[in-house]
Design a protein around this motif. Structure first.
Motif, PDB file in Angstrom:
ATOM      1  N   SER A  29       0.663  -1.199   0.201  1.00 19.51           N
ATOM      2  CA  SER A  29       0.102   0.062   0.137  1.00 19.51           C
ATOM      3  C   SER A  29       0.864   1.214   0.016  1.00 19.51           C
ATOM      4  N   ALA A  30       1.926   1.284   0.713  1.00 21.51           N
ATOM      5  CA  ALA A  30       2.653   2.451   0.854  1.00 21.51           C
ATOM      6  C   ALA A  30       3.420   2.683  -0.507  1.00 21.51           C
ATOM      7  N   ASN A  31       3.908   1.565  -1.008  1.00 19.78           N
ATOM      8  CA  ASN A  31       4.605   1.492  -2.420  1.00 19.78           C
ATOM      9  C   ASN A  31       3.555   2.273  -3.323  1.00 19.78           C
ATOM     10  N   GLN A  32       2.499   1.844  -3.543  1.00 22.15           N
ATOM     11  CA  GLN A  32       1.447   2.303  -4.503  1.00 22.15           C
ATOM     12  C   GLN A  32       1.192   3.831  -4.132  1.00 22.15           C
ATOM     13  N   ASN A  33       1.078   4.270  -2.672  1.00 24.09           N
ATOM     14  CA  ASN A  33       0.557   5.616  -2.535  1.00 24.09           C
ATOM     15  C   ASN A  33       1.752   6.381  -2.882  1.00 24.09           C
ATOM     16  N   ARG A  34       3.136   5.717  -2.798  1.00 23.59           N
ATOM     17  CA  ARG A  34       4.162   6.611  -3.105  1.00 23.59           C
ATOM     18  C   ARG A  34       4.353   6.861  -4.815  1.00 23.59           C
ATOM     19  N   GLU A  35       3.870   5.739  -5.454  1.00 25.00           N
ATOM     20  CA  GLU A  35       3.884   5.731  -6.919  1.00 25.00           C
ATOM     21  C   GLU A  35       2.909   7.007  -7.430  1.00 25.00           C
ATOM     22  N   ILE A  36       1.794   6.887  -6.639  1.00 25.46           N
ATOM     23  CA  ILE A  36       0.662   7.859  -6.870  1.00 25.46           C
ATOM     24  C   ILE A  36       1.314   9.391  -6.782  1.00 25.46           C
ATOM     25  N   ALA A  37       1.920   9.616  -5.718  1.00 21.52           N
ATOM     26  CA  ALA A  37       2.369  10.829  -5.252  1.00 21.52           C
ATOM     27  C   ALA A  37       3.461  11.255  -6.148  1.00 21.52           C
ATOM     28  N   GLU A  38       4.138  10.356  -6.635  1.00 23.73           N
ATOM     29  CA  GLU A  38       5.173  10.843  -7.717  1.00 23.73           C
ATOM     30  C   GLU A  38       4.766  11.192  -9.049  1.00 23.73           C
ATOM     31  N   GLN A  39       3.497  10.437  -9.455  1.00 20.69           N
ATOM     32  CA  GLN A  39       2.740  10.728 -10.667  1.00 20.69           C
ATOM     33  C   GLN A  39       2.093  12.151 -10.525  1.00 20.69           C
ATOM     34  N   GLN A  40       1.603  12.411  -9.332  1.00 20.37           N
ATOM     35  CA  GLN A  40       0.977  13.876  -9.041  1.00 20.37           C
ATOM     36  C   GLN A  40       1.997  15.021  -9.201  1.00 20.37           C
ATOM     37  N   ALA A  41       3.323  14.360  -8.643  1.00 23.00           N
ATOM     38  CA  ALA A  41       4.233  15.234  -8.630  1.00 23.00           C
ATOM     39  C   ALA A  41       4.824  15.877  -9.997  1.00 23.00           C
ATOM     40  N   ARG A  42       5.016  14.909 -10.731  1.00 23.40           N
ATOM     41  CA  ARG A  42       5.444  15.139 -12.021  1.00 23.40           C
ATOM     42  C   ARG A  42       4.322  15.864 -12.756  1.00 23.40           C
ATOM     43  N   GLN A  43       2.913  15.613 -12.680  1.00 25.77           N
ATOM     44  CA  GLN A  43       2.065  16.361 -13.324  1.00 25.77           C
ATOM     45  C   GLN A  43       1.886  18.000 -12.868  1.00 25.77           C
ATOM     46  N   GLU A  44       2.405  17.970 -11.639  1.00 29.21           N
ATOM     47  CA  GLU A  44       2.622  19.503 -10.996  1.00 29.21           C
ATOM     48  C   GLU A  44       3.725  20.020 -11.633  1.00 29.21           C
ATOM     49  N   GLU A  45       4.711  19.326 -11.670  1.00 27.62           N
ATOM     50  CA  GLU A  45       6.166  19.995 -12.438  1.00 27.62           C
ATOM     51  C   GLU A  45       5.586  20.359 -13.906  1.00 27.62           C
ATOM     52  N   ARG A 117       5.208  28.657 -11.484  1.00 30.06           N
ATOM     53  CA  ARG A 117       6.008  27.311 -11.670  1.00 30.06           C
ATOM     54  C   ARG A 117       6.618  27.094 -10.298  1.00 30.06           C
ATOM     55  N   ASP A 118       7.125  28.073  -9.668  1.00 30.75           N
ATOM     56  CA  ASP A 118       8.014  27.739  -8.330  1.00 30.75           C
ATOM     57  C   ASP A 118       7.015  27.127  -7.494  1.00 30.75           C
ATOM     58  N   ALA A 119       5.881  27.697  -7.325  1.00 32.20           N
ATOM     59  CA  ALA A 119       4.793  27.146  -6.131  1.00 32.20           C
ATOM     60  C   ALA A 119       4.501  25.594  -6.627  1.00 32.20           C
ATOM     61  N   LEU A 120       4.488  25.385  -8.013  1.00 31.15           N
ATOM     62  CA  LEU A 120       3.850  24.074  -8.542  1.00 31.15           C
ATOM     63  C   LEU A 120       4.877  23.080  -7.957  1.00 31.15           C
ATOM     64  N   ASN A 121       6.116  23.463  -8.261  1.00 31.16           N
ATOM     65  CA  ASN A 121       7.547  22.601  -7.965  1.00 31.16           C
ATOM     66  C   ASN A 121       7.629  22.556  -6.514  1.00 31.16           C
ATOM     67  N   SER A 122       7.511  23.651  -5.815  1.00 36.15           N
ATOM     68  CA  SER A 122       7.458  23.361  -4.309  1.00 36.15           C
ATOM     69  C   SER A 122       6.356  22.306  -3.877  1.00 36.15           C
ATOM     70  N   SER A 123       5.272  22.224  -4.405  1.00 35.30           N
ATOM     71  CA  SER A 123       4.125  21.585  -3.987  1.00 35.30           C
ATOM     72  C   SER A 123       4.559  19.935  -4.396  1.00 35.30           C
ATOM     73  N   ALA A 124       5.173  19.839  -5.516  1.00 35.83           N
ATOM     74  CA  ALA A 124       5.423  18.707  -5.981  1.00 35.83           C
ATOM     75  C   ALA A 124       6.735  18.142  -5.054  1.00 35.83           C
ATOM     76  N   GLY A 125       7.632  18.910  -4.598  1.00 37.55           N
ATOM     77  CA  GLY A 125       8.616  18.450  -3.604  1.00 37.55           C
ATOM     78  C   GLY A 125       8.011  17.931  -2.472  1.00 37.55           C
ATOM     79  N   ALA A 126       6.997  18.714  -1.790  1.00 43.04           N
ATOM     80  CA  ALA A 126       6.341  18.438  -0.576  1.00 43.04           C
ATOM     81  C   ALA A 126       5.466  17.248  -0.771  1.00 43.04           C
ATOM     82  N   ARG A 127       5.031  16.938  -2.050  1.00 47.23           N
ATOM     83  CA  ARG A 127       4.369  15.784  -2.161  1.00 47.23           C
ATOM     84  C   ARG A 127       5.256  14.522  -2.007  1.00 47.23           C
ATOM     85  N   ARG A 128       6.266  14.564  -2.704  1.00 50.53           N
ATOM     86  CA  ARG A 128       7.240  13.500  -2.660  1.00 50.53           C
ATOM     87  C   ARG A 128       7.828  13.422  -1.211  1.00 50.53           C
ATOM     88  N   ARG A 129       8.161  14.310  -0.398  1.00 53.92           N
ATOM     89  CA  ARG A 129       8.581  14.076   0.790  1.00 53.92           C
ATOM     90  C   ARG A 129       7.555  13.634   1.720  1.00 53.92           C
TER      91      ARG A 129
END
Length: 158
Positions: A29-45, A117-129
């Motif tokens: 479950s944690a792996n799946q959630n991490r993959e989803i968060a990574e995909q969302q972070a890439r979309q934000e970037e 752009r900077d706000a979305l990149n910051s959000s993506a980084g927070a999502r990954r963390r």
């Protein structure tokens, strides 16, 4: 009827197996959630890059509009007979003001795009963390579940 020792061993084995299955589920479950968060972070970037590119296109359009406005001012001044050269103070003043407004508008467009752009990149980084922290927590939880199962097994051996 089954031997009490056999039943105890079966129960203990089931406790360990249950703990193992639970741990695998937590990690999965944690792996799946991490993959989803990574995909969302890439979309934000990607959205941030698109917003910045759009602001640059807007800046180019504003620059072109400014040039056209200046050309129009010169043409109107020349056709009115009031003078359109660099020695005509009224048209020069108007063109300077127009150029200042144009430069300000272009700068504002690019600045807005950079900020978004900077706000979305910051959000993506927070999502990954956050995803990584949740994954680490799930590993600890899974370890606790396995150790609890082992403890149940050891308790059943007494």
């Amino acid at each position: 009827m089954a031997d009490p020792v056999t039943l105890t061993m079966i129960a203990a084995g089931a406790a360990i197996a249950g703990a193992g299955v639970s741990a695998v589920g937590q990690i999965s479950s944690a792996n799946q959630n991490r993959e989803i968060a990574e995909q969302q972070a890439r979309q934000e970037e990607a959205q941030g890059r698109d917003e910045f590119a759009a602001s640059q296109r807007e800046m180019i359009e504003r620059k072109l509009a400014g040039k056209l406005a200046m050309s129009r001012m010169q043409a109107i001044a020349a056709s009115s007979g009031g003078g359109a050269g660099s020695d005509a103070p009224t048209i020069v003043r108007l063109m300077e003001k127009s150029a200042e407004r144009d430069a300000y508008g272009r700068g504002t467009a690019v600045y807005s795009g950079m900020r978004l752009r900077d706000a979305l990149n910051s959000s993506a980084g927070a999502r990954r963390r956050t995803a990584q922290n949740n994954f680490t927590g799930s590993l600890y939880s899974a370890t606790g579940t396995v150790l609890g199962g082992i403890g149940d097994f050891a308790g059943a051996q007494r």
